[in-house]
Design a protein around this motif. Structure first.
Motif, PDB file in Angstrom:
ATOM      1  N   TRP A   1     -10.676  -1.983   6.441  1.00 41.63           N
ATOM      2  CA  TRP A   1     -10.261  -0.929   5.504  1.00 41.63           C
ATOM      3  C   TRP A   1     -11.461  -0.072   5.104  1.00 41.63           C
ATOM      4  O   TRP A   1     -11.340   1.160   4.990  1.00 41.63           O
TER       5      TRP A   1
ATOM      6  N   SER B   1     -10.271  -7.924   6.681  1.00 39.72           N
ATOM      7  CA  SER B   1      -9.459  -6.750   6.341  1.00 39.72           C
ATOM      8  C   SER B   1     -10.247  -5.775   5.479  1.00 39.72           C
ATOM      9  O   SER B   1     -10.162  -4.548   5.663  1.00 39.72           O
TER      10      SER B   1
ATOM     11  N   ALA C   1      -4.153   5.851   8.966  1.00 41.29           N
ATOM     12  CA  ALA C   1      -5.101   4.795   8.585  1.00 41.29           C
ATOM     13  C   ALA C   1      -4.398   3.447   8.598  1.00 41.29           C
ATOM     14  O   ALA C   1      -4.946   2.435   9.072  1.00 41.29           O
ATOM     15  N   PHE C   2      -3.177   3.420   8.089  1.00 41.28           N
ATOM     16  CA  PHE C   2      -2.392   2.182   8.083  1.00 41.28           C
ATOM     17  C   PHE C   2      -2.123   1.709   9.504  1.00 41.28           C
ATOM     18  O   PHE C   2      -2.261   0.521   9.819  1.00 41.28           O
TER      19      PHE C   2
ATOM     20  N   GLY D   1      -6.553  -4.027   1.035  1.00 46.75           N
ATOM     21  CA  GLY D   1      -6.226  -2.607   1.098  1.00 46.75           C
ATOM     22  C   GLY D   1      -5.939  -2.007  -0.263  1.00 46.75           C
ATOM     23  O   GLY D   1      -6.390  -0.904  -0.585  1.00 46.75           O
TER      24      GLY D   1
ATOM     25  N   LYS E   1     -11.895   3.863   5.588  1.00 51.22           N
ATOM     26  CA  LYS E   1     -12.123   4.721   4.420  1.00 51.22           C
ATOM     27  C   LYS E   1     -13.318   5.640   4.644  1.00 51.22           C
ATOM     28  O   LYS E   1     -13.286   6.825   4.295  1.00 51.22           O
TER      29      LYS E   1
ATOM     30  N   VAL F   1      -8.550   6.643   3.461  1.00 45.12           N
ATOM     31  CA  VAL F   1      -7.318   5.860   3.499  1.00 45.12           C
ATOM     32  C   VAL F   1      -6.276   6.369   2.510  1.00 45.12           C
ATOM     33  O   VAL F   1      -5.102   6.011   2.602  1.00 45.12           O
TER      34      VAL F   1
ATOM     35  N   LEU G   1      -7.796   1.008  -2.191  1.00 48.83           N
ATOM     36  CA  LEU G   1      -6.923   2.172  -2.331  1.00 48.83           C
ATOM     37  C   LEU G   1      -6.788   2.640  -3.773  1.00 48.83           C
ATOM     38  O   LEU G   1      -6.788   3.837  -4.057  1.00 48.83           O
TER      39      LEU G   1
ATOM     40  N   MET H   1      -1.077   5.699   0.746  1.00 47.76           N
ATOM     41  CA  MET H   1      -1.987   5.498   1.877  1.00 47.76           C
ATOM     42  C   MET H   1      -1.651   6.437   3.024  1.00 47.76           C
ATOM     43  O   MET H   1      -0.479   6.700   3.309  1.00 47.76           O
TER      44      MET H   1
ATOM     45  N   VAL I   1       0.830  -1.218   0.000  1.00 51.15           N
ATOM     46  CA  VAL I   1       0.000   0.000   0.000  1.00 51.15           C
ATOM     47  C   VAL I   1       0.861   1.265   0.000  1.00 51.15           C
ATOM     48  O   VAL I   1       0.355   2.365   0.247  1.00 51.15           O
TER      49      VAL I   1
ATOM     50  N   PHE J   1      -5.155   0.233  11.139  1.00 49.92           N
ATOM     51  CA  PHE J   1      -5.390  -1.121  10.632  1.00 49.92           C
ATOM     52  C   PHE J   1      -4.435  -2.112  11.292  1.00 49.92           C
ATOM     53  O   PHE J   1      -4.817  -3.240  11.608  1.00 49.92           O
TER      54      PHE J   1
END
Length: 419
Positions: free
Chosen positions: A383, A379, A135-136, A192, A387, A392, A196, A131, A127, A139
């Motif tokens: 995600w 996931s 947000a990462f 993701g 979002k 994200v 994304l 990204m 990602v 997660f």
């Protein structure tokens, strides 16, 4: 005398776990260097920040609840830090100590927690460059605290899948984690990446694929060698024991086969890239070595060295075609993580029954589907929530400026300016 033998084995096996865990921890540096080398210079600081932060988050979340979910080890590691030699010896005598693995619970946690971080590191590269950092990281909290530990409980933890069936009883086997760690990380990464979207400029309006070269191939090469070295702890430590002749030999075989598979993957990928592209592509060579390592991880103890080399070579061939195919599908993965860890991780699982009669192809397929569906769907939901709540992806202007300045406020390679 028996107590002395027990204490010696306890010390050796515990020490072996700790050393192998340290080798796997060193893989975090390998992922950081590999990813930093394969992204553009303007995104390097953010990649390094992600890799250090995700490791810290993984260690904390696995301590808080992940280990308890996976092994019923007690939230906040309650109890495993205590040590009572008299109690340990008494339990050994009561259960009839027969030379099985005996080691500190704390060493087991340390060895397991670095595996969690490895799974999350796979997501980081896929990602990259578009990204949002926070947000990462949010997660990462869910992935390392819940998503990974739950699927780990169905496999290494021995629990039934949502109370329905036990993967081990179905003939599923994954020695060191081709599926449990690597394919799981790739499944989370794929979810993701799909939400994304690709980096700006990666794909043209007419379907052309535009290469976006990494900024530092020496760094990527260093990262690959670090990962190669760390993998000896990853696979070797999964023997779970060193304190007798038979298991010491098994450890040596695992080290030998792990190295052979990496070499086979590197050679095969280099040859295939030369045939397809007319050039000796370094990035494909690096990913080929990693693919060989992923392919052998599901079962490094039973193949002959020749078979291990061939299994690694299959991974090296497959990863080249997978990277090319994902690009044609406009699935943008800057470092090839989904192909290396996901596609080849599945290959590794399917190769297990070739040399391990305790597993079955049907069990491997059911296990792979269980891991992939759970991690991918869970996931995708996480995600999706991120979002909707905070977004994200950075803006097009921020992506053009680079994640280093946007997220970190500093550059990895600042220019020298005369005062």
């Amino acid at each position: 005398m028996e107590n002395q033998i027990f204490e010696l084995q306890y010390a050796i096996d515990t020490f072996y776990f700790v050393i192998c865990g340290a080798l796997v921890m060193w893989m975090a540096a390998g992922f950081a260097m590999l990813e930093a080398g394969l992204v553009r210079a303007k995104n390097t600081t953010e990649i390094l920040t992600k890799n250090v932060a995700l490791f810290a988050i993984a260690c904390t979340m696995y301590m808080v609840c992940g280990y308890a979910i996976m092994y019923d080890g007690g939230i906040f590691l309650k109890g495993i830090t205590d040590f009572d030699l008299a109690g340990v010896l008494s339990a050994s005598a009561e259960n009839g100590f027969d030379g099985d693995s005996v080691y500190s619970g704390a060493s087991d946690f340390f060895f397991q927690v670095v595996f969690v971080a490895t799974a999350m590191s796979i997501v980081s590269g896929a990602v990259a460059e578009r990204m949002k950092l926070w947000a990462f990281l949010l997660f990462a909290v869910v992935m390392t605290g819940v998503i990974y530990p739950l699927e780990g409980s169905w496999t290494w933890g021995g629990a039934d899948v949502f109370g329905m069936y036990n993967l081990g009883d179905l003939g599923f086997s994954d020695f060191a984690g081709s599926g449990i760690v690597h394919m799981a990380g790739a499944a989370a990464a794929l979810a993701g990446v799909l939400l994304l979207g690709p980096r700006k400029g990666k794909y043209g309006a007419n379907g052309q694929i535009n290469a976006i070269p990494g900024a530092n191939l020496p760094l990527a090469t260093l990262g690959t060698f670090i990962l190669w070295m760390g993998w000896f702890g990853f696979n070797g430590g999964s023997v779970l024991k060193l304190g007798d002749a038979a298991n010491a030999h098994s450890v040596a075989v695992v080290f030998m086969n792990t190295n052979a598979a990496a070499a086979g993957g590197a050679i095969a990928a280099l040859i295939v890239a030369r045939i397809l592209f007319g050039k000796s592509d370094l990035t494909m060579l690096l990913n080929g070595a990693l693919a060989g390592l992923v392919a052998i991880t599901a079962e490094p103890s039973t193949p002959t060295p020749l078979l291990a080399t061939l299994f690694g070579a299959l991974g090296g061939v497959l990863v080249v075609f997978s990277i090319v195919t994902l690009d044609k599908l406009k699935i943008d993965d800057p470092v090839g993580a989904i192909s290396v860890h996901g596609v080849v991780g599945l290959l590794g699982l399917l190769l297990v029954p070739v040399t391990n009669s305790d597993s079955s192809f049907s069990g491997q397929i059911i296990g792979a589907l269980t891991i992939f569906i759970w991690v991918f769907v869970a996931s995708l939901i996480v995600w999706g929530i991120l979002k909707a709540v905070m977004g994200v992806r950075v803006t097009e202007e921020e992506e053009y400026e680079g994640m280093d300045l946007v997220d970190c406020g500093m550059e990895a390679y600042p220019e020298f300016v005369k005062s």
